[in-house]
Scaffold this motif. Structure first.
Motif, PDB file in Angstrom:
ATOM      1  N   GLY A  39       0.821  -1.199   0.000  1.00  0.00           N
ATOM      2  CA  GLY A  39       0.000   0.000   0.000  1.00  0.00           C
ATOM      3  C   GLY A  39       0.861   1.257   0.000  1.00  0.00           C
ATOM      4  N   ASP A  40       0.283   2.339  -0.575  1.00  0.00           N
ATOM      5  CA  ASP A  40       1.038   3.581  -0.691  1.00  0.00           C
ATOM      6  C   ASP A  40       0.057   4.744  -0.480  1.00  0.00           C
ATOM      7  OD1 ASP A  40       2.964   5.440  -1.141  1.00  0.00           O
ATOM      8  OD2 ASP A  40       3.004   5.204  -3.321  1.00  0.00           O
ATOM      9  N   LYS A  41       0.384   5.642   0.450  1.00  0.00           N
ATOM     10  CA  LYS A  41      -0.443   6.818   0.703  1.00  0.00           C
ATOM     11  C   LYS A  41       0.154   8.007  -0.020  1.00  0.00           C
ATOM     12  CE  LYS A  41      -2.108   9.901   4.356  1.00  0.00           C
ATOM     13  NZ  LYS A  41      -2.134  10.181   5.797  1.00  0.00           N
ATOM     14  N   ARG A  42      -0.682   8.657  -0.855  1.00  0.00           N
ATOM     15  CA  ARG A  42      -0.207   9.806  -1.621  1.00  0.00           C
ATOM     16  C   ARG A  42      -1.309  10.868  -1.699  1.00  0.00           C
ATOM     17  NH1 ARG A  42       1.925   7.121  -7.281  1.00  0.00           N
ATOM     18  NH2 ARG A  42       2.889   5.226  -6.433  1.00  0.00           N
ATOM     19  N   THR A  43      -0.858  12.091  -2.028  1.00  0.00           N
ATOM     20  CA  THR A  43      -1.805  13.157  -2.367  1.00  0.00           C
ATOM     21  C   THR A  43      -2.074  13.090  -3.864  1.00  0.00           C
ATOM     22  OG1 THR A  43      -1.025  14.587  -0.580  1.00  0.00           O
ATOM     23  CG2 THR A  43      -2.206  15.651  -2.384  1.00  0.00           C
ATOM     24  N   PHE A  44      -3.342  13.044  -4.238  1.00  0.00           N
ATOM     25  CA  PHE A  44      -3.666  12.934  -5.656  1.00  0.00           C
ATOM     26  C   PHE A  44      -3.140  14.171  -6.384  1.00  0.00           C
ATOM     27  CE2 PHE A  44      -6.465  12.804  -9.413  1.00  0.00           C
ATOM     28  CZ  PHE A  44      -6.250  11.478  -9.778  1.00  0.00           C
ATOM     29  N   PRO A  45      -2.469  13.983  -7.535  1.00  0.00           N
ATOM     30  CA  PRO A  45      -1.772  15.111  -8.184  1.00  0.00           C
ATOM     31  C   PRO A  45      -2.691  16.176  -8.768  1.00  0.00           C
ATOM     32  CG  PRO A  45      -1.664  13.139  -9.567  1.00  0.00           C
ATOM     33  CD  PRO A  45      -2.245  12.707  -8.252  1.00  0.00           C
ATOM     34  N   GLN A  46      -3.976  15.899  -8.905  1.00  0.00           N
ATOM     35  CA  GLN A  46      -4.895  16.873  -9.476  1.00  0.00           C
ATOM     36  C   GLN A  46      -5.971  17.247  -8.466  1.00  0.00           C
ATOM     37  OE1 GLN A  46      -6.516  15.595 -13.271  1.00  0.00           O
ATOM     38  NE2 GLN A  46      -4.751  14.292 -13.658  1.00  0.00           N
ATOM     39  N   GLY A  47      -6.452  18.500  -8.563  1.00  0.00           N
ATOM     40  CA  GLY A  47      -7.595  18.891  -7.762  1.00  0.00           C
ATOM     41  C   GLY A  47      -8.849  18.194  -8.260  1.00  0.00           C
TER      42      GLY A  47
ATOM     43  N   THR B 126      -3.768   3.526 -12.392  1.00  0.00           N
ATOM     44  CA  THR B 126      -5.151   3.574 -12.861  1.00  0.00           C
ATOM     45  C   THR B 126      -5.828   4.862 -12.423  1.00  0.00           C
ATOM     46  OG1 THR B 126      -5.316   1.155 -12.780  1.00  0.00           O
ATOM     47  CG2 THR B 126      -7.389   2.406 -12.777  1.00  0.00           C
ATOM     48  N   LEU B 127      -5.599   5.267 -11.170  1.00  0.00           N
ATOM     49  CA  LEU B 127      -6.238   6.478 -10.652  1.00  0.00           C
ATOM     50  C   LEU B 127      -5.739   7.731 -11.371  1.00  0.00           C
ATOM     51  CD1 LEU B 127      -6.130   5.698  -6.822  1.00  0.00           C
ATOM     52  CD2 LEU B 127      -8.142   5.644  -8.305  1.00  0.00           C
ATOM     53  N   THR B 128      -4.434   7.846 -11.572  1.00  0.00           N
ATOM     54  CA  THR B 128      -3.891   9.055 -12.209  1.00  0.00           C
ATOM     55  C   THR B 128      -4.278   9.122 -13.685  1.00  0.00           C
ATOM     56  OG1 THR B 128      -1.793   7.862 -12.541  1.00  0.00           O
ATOM     57  CG2 THR B 128      -1.961   9.297 -10.617  1.00  0.00           C
ATOM     58  N   ASP B 129      -4.429   7.966 -14.343  1.00  0.00           N
ATOM     59  CA  ASP B 129      -4.841   7.964 -15.744  1.00  0.00           C
ATOM     60  C   ASP B 129      -6.335   8.224 -15.898  1.00  0.00           C
ATOM     61  OD1 ASP B 129      -2.281   7.481 -16.548  1.00  0.00           O
ATOM     62  OD2 ASP B 129      -2.553   5.313 -16.834  1.00  0.00           O
ATOM     63  N   SER B 130      -7.114   7.968 -14.856  1.00  0.00           N
ATOM     64  CA  SER B 130      -8.571   8.124 -14.924  1.00  0.00           C
ATOM     65  C   SER B 130      -9.070   8.900 -13.707  1.00  0.00           C
ATOM     66  CB  SER B 130      -9.251   6.746 -15.011  1.00  0.00           C
ATOM     67  OG  SER B 130      -8.766   5.990 -16.096  1.00  0.00           O
TER      68      SER B 130
END
Length: 416
Positions: A36-44, A79-83
Motif C-alpha cells: 500500500g502507498d499513501k499519496r496526495t492525488f496530483p490533481q484537484g 489507474t487512478l492518475t490515468d482516470s
C-alpha cells in the motif's frame, strides 16, 4: 449422522483458526508483492453540488476543487492518475433552506481497494438565498453619434423584454435592463447583436444576476443627409523620382472625406473622389511625407479636417555588378614559408542599389585569404570579401575555392 455433526462442532474452532491464518498469510503475501502507498492525488478534484432546491441560489464564493490524499496499492495508482474521473467530490444541499450552512465534502472513489485519507478543505460554507425573477422592458441606449453628415433611422429589436433572475439581495438593486448601442462614426446600416446588462439606480451594472435572453439583435438604418457625400481622396503627383530610384508605395490619410455643399447637385456631380493639390516629386531619392490641402470645386467644403497626409516610399532600384579579376590578398602566412595559389584572381558579384553600384570603386572591394597557423601542405580554401558599404551584398565569388600550396623555401647553395 449425529456423530458427524458432533465431530464438525468439535473441530469448528480448529477450522476457523486455520481459515483466519490462511487469510492473514494471503494478505501478507499480497502486500509484500503490491504494498500500500499513501499519496496526495496530483490533481484537484472538482466539487459537485447536488440536491440544491431550484428556488434557492448560492450567493457566496466557494472553492471549485478539493485536494485529496488516498491510500491504495502501488499498482492501483497508475489507474487512478490515468482516470481522475474515478474520483468524485460533492456537497449535498438536499433539504437545506435559505441561510448559511457548513457542509462536509464527500469523496467517493469508483475503484477498489482505495481508502480516502484526507480532504482539503473538508468543509465548505454555502450561503443560500431565494431565487427571484422579474420581467423588464429593454431600454436601448445610444450614447454616441454617427459620422458627420449621417442621420439615424428608427431602431428595431428582435426582443423588447427580458427576464432577470438572481438572489433576492441582488435583485433588489435591479431597476433597468439596457442594451448599449454604440453608433460613433457609423456611416452604414447597423445590424448586430448586443449583450444585455442589468443596472441599478446609479447606472452601475448589477453583477451576479442572469438575463434571458442574454443578447438582443438590433437593426438600424443610417442614411446620408442631403448635401453631404463621402468621397475617396486621390493624391496628385507630378514629376519623376531621381534616376536609379522608384516609387514603391504611397498612402493617403484619411482615405475618404465627407464633403458638403448647400447645392446638393454639385455634390452629386462629383466623380466619387476629390484630388489633393499637386505634390512635386522631381529628383526625390528618399521617402517623402507631406500634408496637402484638397483641390475642391467652388461651393464645396470638407466636413472636419481638410488637410491630407501623404506618405511616399522611394527606394533605390536594385541591380548587380561583376568585378572581374580581383587580386586575392594573402594574410597570416608564416614568414618562413612560401606559397603559391591558383588561380590568383577571382570574380566577385555584388548586388545592391544601382546608385551605390554606380559609385563603386575597385578599391572598395578586397578579397582576403587567411593563411594563419597553416603548416606546409596543399589546401582547398575559400577566400572572403571585405566590403565596407552596408547597402551592398556579396552574391558570389567565382571560383568559390582556390588551391593553396604552402612550402618551405629551398636552402640556398653556396656559390649560387
Amino acid at each position: 449422522m449425529t456423530s458427524i455433526f458432533k465431530r464438525l462442532v468439535k473441530n469448528l474452532p480448529t477450522f476457523l483458526t486455520a481459515l483466519l491464518l490462511a487469510i492473514t498469510i494471503w494478505i501478507m503475501a499480497v502486500n509484500s508483492n503490491d504494498p500500500g502507498d499513501k499519496r496526495t492525488f496530483p490533481q484537484g478534484i472538482p466539487v459537485e453540488v447536488i440536491g440544491q432546491n431550484e428556488d434557492l441560489v448560492i450567493t457566496n464564493e466557494m472553492p471549485s476543487q478539493v485536494t485529496v490524499s488516498l491510500s491504495s496499492p502501488v499498482s492501483m495508482w497508475e489507474t487512478l492518475t490515468d482516470s481522475p474521473e474515478l474520483i468524485r467530490a460533492y456537497i449535498d444541499l438536499g433539504g437545506l433552506q435559505e441561510g448559511s450552512h457548513e457542509l462536509k465534502v464527500q469523496v467517493e472513489v469508483d475503484a477498489r481497494p482505495v481508502k480516502v485519507e484526507t480532504i482539503a478543505p473538508s468543509e465548505i460554507q454555502v450561503t443560500l438565498e431565494p431565487l427571484y425573477s422579474k420581467y423588464f422592458e429593454i431600454q436601448l441606449i445610444q450614447p454616441s453619434q454617427p459620422a458627420v453628415g449621417y442621420e439615424l433611422g428608427n431602431p428595431e429589436m428582435n426582443q423588447t423584454h427580458a427576464t432577470v433572475s438572481g438572489p433576492a439581495s441582488r435583485m433588489a438593486d435591479v431597476v433597468e435592463v439596457r442594451a448599449i448601442l454604440d453608433v460613433s462614426q457609423a456611416n452604414q446600416d447597423i445590424d448586430r447583436d448586443i449583450t444585455l446588462a442589468a443596472y441599478d439606480t446609479n447606472g452601475v451594472v448589477v453583477e451576479g444576476v442572469t438575463i434571458e435572453p442574454a443578447q438582443v439583435h438590433v437593426s438600424m438604418p443610417i442614411t446620408q443627409r442631403g448635401g453631404y457625400r463621402t468621397v475617396i481622396v486621390k493624391a496628385v503627383l507630378t514629376g519623376q523620382v531621381a534616376s536609379g530610384y522608384r516609387l514603391t508605395n504611397y498612402s493617403v490619410s484619411p482615405l475618404t472625406v465627407t464633403v458638403y455643399s448647400a447645392d446638393q447637385q454639385i455634390v452629386n456631380d462629383l466623380p466619387g473622389y476629390v484630388e489633393t493639390q499637386p505634390l512635386n516629386i522631381t529628383g526625390a531619392d528618399k521617402d517623402i511625407t507631406e500634408s496637402l490641402p484638397l483641390n475642391l470645386p467652388a461651393g464645396v467644403s470638407v466636413v472636419g479636417e481638410s488637410t491630407i497626409k501623404i506618405a511616399l516610399t522611394v527606394s533605390a532600384i536594385q541591380g548587380s555588378i561583376t568585378i572581374n579579376n580581383s587580386t586575392i590578398e594573402l594574410v597570416g602566412l608564416n614568414p618562413e614559408y612560401m606559397v603559391t595559389i591558383s588561380p590568383e584572381t577571382v570574380d566577385v558579384i555584388l548586388s545592391g542599389p544601382l546608385p551605390t553600384l554606380d559609385d563603386l570603386n575597385v578599391g572598395d572591394v578586397r578579397v582576403i585569404l587567411d593563411l594563419s597557423e597553416l603548416a606546409p601542405g596543399t589546401y582547398q580554401l575559400n577566400p572572403r570579401v571585405e566590403l565596407d558599404i552596408p547597402d551592398l551584398l556579396v552574391e558570389s565569388i567565382l571560383p568559390e575555392t582556390v588551391e593553396v600550396v604552402i612550402s618551405i623555401p629551398p636552402t640556398a647553395t653556396p656559390g649560387n
